[in-house]
Design a protein around this motif. Sequence first.
Motif, short mmCIF file in Angstrom:
data_model
loop_
_atom_site.label_atom_id
_atom_site.label_comp_id
_atom_site.label_asym_id
_atom_site.label_seq_id
_atom_site.Cartn_x
_atom_site.Cartn_y
_atom_site.Cartn_z
N ASP A 52 -4.77 7.13 9.39
CA ASP A 52 -3.96 5.97 9.78
C ASP A 52 -3.28 5.36 8.54
OD1 ASP A 52 -2.88 3.63 10.73
OD2 ASP A 52 -4.78 2.74 11.38
N PRO A 53 -1.95 5.40 8.45
CA PRO A 53 -1.29 4.83 7.27
C PRO A 53 -1.36 3.31 7.23
CG PRO A 53 0.33 5.56 8.87
CD PRO A 53 -1.00 6.02 9.38
N TYR A 54 -1.89 2.69 8.27
CA TYR A 54 -1.99 1.23 8.32
C TYR A 54 -3.43 0.75 8.24
CZ TYR A 54 2.86 1.74 9.50
OH TYR A 54 4.20 2.08 9.45
N GLY A 55 -4.31 1.63 7.77
CA GLY A 55 -5.70 1.27 7.60
C GLY A 55 -5.96 0.61 6.26
N ILE A 56 -7.23 0.31 6.01
CA ILE A 56 -7.67 -0.31 4.76
C ILE A 56 -8.36 0.76 3.92
CG2 ILE A 56 -9.07 -2.13 3.71
CD1 ILE A 56 -6.72 -3.13 5.43
N TYR A 57 -7.88 0.95 2.68
CA TYR A 57 -8.39 1.99 1.80
C TYR A 57 -8.66 1.39 0.42
CZ TYR A 57 -6.62 4.86 5.60
OH TYR A 57 -6.39 5.39 6.84
N PRO A 58 -9.28 2.17 -0.49
CA PRO A 58 -9.64 1.60 -1.80
C PRO A 58 -8.48 0.97 -2.56
CG PRO A 58 -10.80 3.66 -1.48
CD PRO A 58 -9.87 3.52 -0.31
N LEU A 59 -7.27 1.49 -2.41
CA LEU A 59 -6.13 0.94 -3.15
C LEU A 59 -5.42 -0.17 -2.38
CD1 LEU A 59 -4.43 4.09 -4.76
CD2 LEU A 59 -5.85 2.35 -5.87
N THR A 60 -5.84 -0.45 -1.16
CA THR A 60 -5.19 -1.50 -0.37
C THR A 60 -5.46 -2.87 -0.99
OG1 THR A 60 -5.46 -0.20 1.65
CG2 THR A 60 -4.98 -2.54 1.92
N LEU A 61 -4.41 -3.66 -1.11
CA LEU A 61 -4.52 -4.97 -1.76
C LEU A 61 -5.31 -5.96 -0.90
CD1 LEU A 61 -3.71 -7.02 -3.98
CD2 LEU A 61 -1.60 -7.43 -2.68
N ARG A 62 -6.22 -6.66 -1.53
CA ARG A 62 -6.93 -7.77 -0.91
C ARG A 62 -6.49 -9.06 -1.59
NH1 ARG A 62 -9.82 -9.84 3.45
NH2 ARG A 62 -11.20 -11.49 2.73
N VAL A 63 -5.84 -9.94 -0.85
CA VAL A 63 -5.37 -11.21 -1.39
C VAL A 63 -6.46 -12.25 -1.23
CG1 VAL A 63 -3.63 -13.02 -1.25
CG2 VAL A 63 -2.98 -10.63 -0.83
N GLU A 64 -6.88 -12.83 -2.34
CA GLU A 64 -7.90 -13.88 -2.31
C GLU A 64 -7.42 -15.05 -3.16
OE1 GLU A 64 -11.64 -12.27 -3.49
OE2 GLU A 64 -11.79 -10.90 -1.78
N GLU A 69 -7.00 -16.00 2.42
CA GLU A 69 -7.59 -14.69 2.15
C GLU A 69 -7.12 -13.71 3.21
OE1 GLU A 69 -11.78 -14.59 1.68
OE2 GLU A 69 -11.85 -16.19 0.17
N SER A 70 -6.74 -12.50 2.76
CA SER A 70 -6.27 -11.52 3.73
C SER A 70 -6.13 -10.17 3.06
CB SER A 70 -4.91 -11.95 4.31
OG SER A 70 -4.38 -10.95 5.15
N TRP A 71 -6.37 -9.10 3.83
CA TRP A 71 -5.97 -7.78 3.39
C TRP A 71 -4.46 -7.68 3.50
CZ3 TRP A 71 -9.01 -4.52 0.90
CH2 TRP A 71 -10.39 -4.62 1.06
N ASN A 72 -3.86 -6.90 2.63
CA ASN A 72 -2.41 -6.77 2.62
C ASN A 72 -2.02 -5.29 2.68
OD1 ASN A 72 0.16 -7.89 2.59
ND2 ASN A 72 0.38 -7.59 0.39
N PRO A 73 -2.23 -4.64 3.83
CA PRO A 73 -1.85 -3.24 3.96
C PRO A 73 -0.34 -3.10 4.07
CG PRO A 73 -2.60 -4.08 6.07
CD PRO A 73 -2.81 -5.19 5.07
N ASN A 74 0.12 -1.88 4.11
CA ASN A 74 1.53 -1.60 4.31
C ASN A 74 1.97 -2.13 5.68
OD1 ASN A 74 4.13 -0.47 4.43
ND2 ASN A 74 3.36 1.51 5.10
N LEU A 75 2.97 -3.01 5.69
CA LEU A 75 3.47 -3.58 6.94
C LEU A 75 4.81 -2.98 7.36
CD1 LEU A 75 2.68 -7.36 6.34
CD2 LEU A 75 1.49 -5.82 7.91
#
Length: 388
Positions: A52-64, A69-75
């Motif tokens: 899934d290209p819209y999932g959460i992975y080790p390089l996916t940005l986490r905004v804190e 606070e939010s995950w920031n995957p490819n939108l």
Amino acid sequence: MTAFARWAANGLVLLLALLAIRSEFPRIAYGDGLWDFGSFVASGRAAAEGLDPYGIYPLTLRVELPGFESWNPNLNPPISALLFQLFDVADPETAFEVWRWISIAFYAAAVLLLIRRFWNLQAPILAVWAFALAGFWDTLFLGQIYLPLVFAGVAAWLLLERSRAVAAGILIGVIVSLKPNFLVWPALLFLSGYRVSALVSVGTATVISAIPLVLYGPEVYQQWFALIASDSARAFFLTNASFLGLATRAGVPMLGMLAGLALLSALAVWAYWLRPGVMAASALGLVASLLASPLGWIHYTLFLLPVIWSYWHKPVMHIVALLLLVPVPFVIDQLTEPRWIQLTTGSVYGWAMVLCLVILVANEWRGRRMGSQGKLALPRLCGVAAPS
């Protein structure tokens, strides 16, 4: 405005632009992390592996951040998952640096096109201002993809001026395929009678958008729609300059949605019944693409470069230009402040867009009262093409 007042205003813009560049440069020169670029690499890598290209992975940005606070995957739409595989041809840090320089080159080319088109003694000041914009520096900081698309938008604007409908439509279609909120632009062109550009742009976007269907199947769009539907909380973030962003901070998000729909409806009626000039339709289409979008990030304001340059002779447009210089870190700092500060100081980008809309509407209204027959009243700056 007298000549002295005009040059004083330009001098103020130049001074504050230079101060903004001085403030923003360290973020790029000494910053670390992959930020949004990491999410793009993760998306491309997942797509290449059948995930899934819209999932959460080790390089996916986490905004804190304090208050957010939010995950920031490819939108971005699914075609981006294919393009982002190119970001994974080298180690992410190297690819990030290369992409920054590519982005700067595209943006510099866009500014050079505008200098050539609008050349006068104020053009160098506007060029410095363009390189001081908050959206420009934050795009570089995050590793975002806006700057090549901004170049396409500027080129499309200039092609429309020259009645190059097909070429302009192709470039607009490329933009729409990656940033669907800009579909408002060709929609207004179509309703205004400029149908070749509008149809070519929609056709181009459709062809590009069909590529992921062939490569990944329809489920990739299901995954994208699911992510977008679950991402409503992001509208609150202070760099969202849309009506929805303003209304969400005020605690009435529904009002923002209604304002966006009202704006789109009013512009549709205006375009269909009054048949404005191609540049008037383009200017209001670009501004509405940002204000009526659920997420109208500060980076989208870079697409308004030709609009702001065209209206630079309007004194109030200088205020819009200055508001868009406010650095993103300053705005984000307002996240911990009371709601009324978030809605005022923290929403400076949104109010800049509202003011820009007021300028365009007032100019169109005045032009019609003076018997302009719907053509944009910019005789010194903008050419007018005939409907195609």
